[in-house]
Design a protein around this motif. Structure first.
Motif, short mmCIF file in Angstrom:
data_model
loop_
_atom_site.label_atom_id
_atom_site.label_comp_id
_atom_site.label_asym_id
_atom_site.label_seq_id
_atom_site.Cartn_x
_atom_site.Cartn_y
_atom_site.Cartn_z
N ARG A 141 0.76 -1.13 -0.04
CA ARG A 141 -0.19 0.12 0.05
C ARG A 141 0.80 1.33 -0.03
N ASP A 142 0.41 2.13 -0.74
CA ASP A 142 1.12 3.85 -0.60
C ASP A 142 0.80 4.20 0.55
N ARG A 143 1.56 4.46 1.34
CA ARG A 143 1.10 5.02 2.78
C ARG A 143 1.20 6.60 2.69
N ARG A 144 1.66 6.96 1.76
CA ARG A 144 1.88 8.55 1.47
C ARG A 144 0.42 9.29 1.56
N ASP A 145 -0.63 8.49 1.22
CA ASP A 145 -1.74 9.14 1.16
C ASP A 145 -2.60 9.29 2.67
N GLY A 146 -2.09 8.50 3.67
CA GLY A 146 -2.72 8.44 4.82
C GLY A 146 -2.15 9.23 5.92
N PRO A 147 -2.64 9.39 7.15
CA PRO A 147 -1.88 10.13 8.01
C PRO A 147 -0.47 9.72 8.62
N SER A 148 0.48 10.79 8.89
CA SER A 148 1.42 10.46 9.47
C SER A 148 1.46 9.95 10.79
N THR A 149 2.72 9.12 11.10
CA THR A 149 2.77 8.68 12.68
C THR A 149 2.60 9.98 13.37
N ALA A 150 2.99 11.16 13.25
CA ALA A 150 2.89 12.18 14.17
C ALA A 150 1.55 12.71 14.35
N ASP A 151 0.66 12.63 13.17
CA ASP A 151 -0.82 12.82 13.12
C ASP A 151 -1.58 12.22 14.20
N ILE A 152 -1.13 10.72 13.89
CA ILE A 152 -1.75 9.72 14.73
C ILE A 152 -1.62 9.87 16.19
N LEU A 153 -0.34 10.03 16.40
CA LEU A 153 0.11 10.31 17.90
C LEU A 153 -0.68 11.47 18.60
N GLU A 154 -0.72 12.70 17.62
CA GLU A 154 -1.57 13.75 18.14
C GLU A 154 -2.93 13.64 18.42
N ALA A 155 -3.63 12.75 17.55
CA ALA A 155 -4.94 12.22 17.56
C ALA A 155 -5.30 11.62 18.75
N VAL A 156 -4.39 10.76 19.12
CA VAL A 156 -4.42 9.94 20.19
C VAL A 156 -4.55 10.60 21.59
N THR A 157 -3.19 11.65 21.55
CA THR A 157 -3.04 12.46 22.62
C THR A 157 -4.32 13.37 22.89
N GLN A 158 -4.72 13.82 21.88
CA GLN A 158 -5.96 14.82 21.91
C GLN A 158 -7.19 13.83 22.65
N ASP A 159 -7.34 12.82 22.05
CA ASP A 159 -8.31 12.08 22.61
C ASP A 159 -8.28 11.73 23.99
N ARG A 160 -7.13 11.57 24.69
CA ARG A 160 -6.82 11.27 25.90
C ARG A 160 -7.29 12.24 27.11
#
Length: 78
Positions: free
Chosen positions: A58-77
Motif C-alpha cells: 500500500r502507498d502510505r503517503r496518502d494516509g496520516p503520518s505517525t505524528a498525526d496519529i500520535l497527536e490524535a491519540v493524545t488529543q483524545d486522552r
C-alpha cells in the motif's frame, strides 16, 4: 455448475464432530453441506501472508503520518 471434489477427514475429535452436527442441524443443513460451506468461507479469506503483503504494498503517503496519529491519540486522552 462447478466441479466438486470429495474430501474425507479423519481423526476429528468427537466433540468437534458433535458441535458441527449441532450447528448444521440448527440451520437446517446436512453435516456435509454445512462443512462444505464453512470450508468455502475459509478458503475465500485471505491468508495472513496475503494480508501482510497487501499492507506492505500500500502507498502510505496518502494516509496520516505517525505524528498525526500520535497527536490524535493524545488529543483524545485529554
Amino acid at each position: 455448475m462447478e466441479d466438486m471434489a470429495t474430501l474425507y477427514i479423519r481423526d476429528v475429535p468427537e466433540a468437534v464432530a458433535e458441535s458441527l452436527k449441532e450447528r448444521a442441524a440448527a440451520v437446517g443443513m446436512s453435516l456435509s453441506a454445512y462443512v462444505a460451506r464453512e470450508l468455502a468461507d475459509l478458503a475465500a479469506r485471505p491468508t495472513n501472508a496475503e494480508i501482510v503483503e497487501r499492507l506492505k504494498s500500500r502507498d502510505r503517503r496518502d494516509g496520516p503520518s505517525t505524528a498525526d496519529i500520535l497527536e490524535a491519540v493524545t488529543q483524545d486522552r485529554r
